[in-house]
Design an enzyme around this catalytic site. Sequence first.
Site, short mmCIF file in Angstrom:
data_model
loop_
_atom_site.label_atom_id
_atom_site.label_comp_id
_atom_site.label_asym_id
_atom_site.label_seq_id
_atom_site.Cartn_x
_atom_site.Cartn_y
_atom_site.Cartn_z
N ASP A 159 47.46 26.73 43.33
CA ASP A 159 48.40 26.01 44.00
C ASP A 159 48.02 24.63 44.45
OD1 ASP A 159 50.52 28.31 44.15
OD2 ASP A 159 48.49 28.87 44.99
N HIS A 187 50.89 32.65 47.97
CA HIS A 187 50.79 32.44 46.56
C HIS A 187 52.04 32.82 45.87
CE1 HIS A 187 49.49 31.37 42.55
NE2 HIS A 187 49.68 32.94 42.13
#
Length: 326
Positions: A159, A187
């Site tokens: 990310d 996540h």
Amino acid sequence: MKAPVRVAVTGAAGQIGYSLLFRIASGEMLGKDQPVILQLLDLPQAQTAVKGVMMELEDCAFPLLAGMVATDDPNVAFKDAQVAILVGARPRSKGMERKDLLEANGAIFTVQGKALNDHADRKVKVLVVGNPANTNAYIAMKSAPDLNPRQFTAMLRLDHNRALSQIAAKAGKPVAAIRQLAVWGNHSPTMYADYRFATIDGQNVKSLINDEAWNRDVFLPTVGKRGAAIIEARGLSSAASAANAAIDHIHDWWHGTNGEWVTMGIPSDGSYGIPEGLMYGFPVVCENGDYKIVQGLAIDEFSRERMTLTQNELEEERAAILPLLG
Ligand code: NAI
């Protein structure tokens, strides 16, 4: 020559494994002077495929590859491991509810956490990649009472890297020029990539971009849904970029970040009001094989909202798996 480091990788026959193992063996993760022994775990039915990957690893004649073990037994795979990258997980199959997915993975990560507890090197660094990564890491951590909870981390680095690229493209600057990016939380599409403190050549990224609508309506959804966009385009999930992020995560934890911020999913120490123990993405600085959360960042109303949203999701996941932990 340094003594080899034992690196355990689970899901070794999978897509991410195939992008990851060769880079570990070539020295990109622990250094070009650091021999490694790969300890590969996968399910019994994947052992032939693991053997095939090992044949290819042999055929690369990597000078740093000091040995390999293939097994379907976590107790063997984690024996004396100093690094453990937990990639193998139960994917969501058709018709499977989220709760079933959490439970199926709970069963895997309680066993693997216990095996790490009983057999790994006492200083093992654990990175969980297999989804739901934060909650799987939480389960493994809770199943390993003899290890320090700080040894268990979840991968938010993909990310982080995705966000860096989006910001670089928007600002028209190289990725390498960006400092002090933070990604908070899970996540999952609820993660909050936060560039309020980021700089490019000393200039504040938020002022440079100066486009709140882009932040809210383009940037955050693009980073949050990037995995789905890649599956849509490629017909397969993002394996090479996930493997790359795993290399980055362990590399930085092992070697340090020279004061630079990176994002790691780690057990919260209560910083920023995130409940203690929750496996949450924080901006950290790594040094001497350890990490510490970047402190003192001001949290505005929009950020708090986003941080709470992703926290709530993690707390729900944790509540769903708590019965598995006894
Ligand atoms: P894959 O399906 O190609 O490979 C998974 C491998 O794990 C298979 O070889 C399978 O046999 C093995 N496996 C399953 N259960 C196991 C167990 N109990 N012990 C050992 N091995 C086991 O999947 P891929 O693409 O390699 O992805 C792996 C995981 O990584 C998935 O859960 C995926 O969602 C996750 N992922 C996480 C990302 C992150 O940023 N945290 C990014 C991308 C993927």
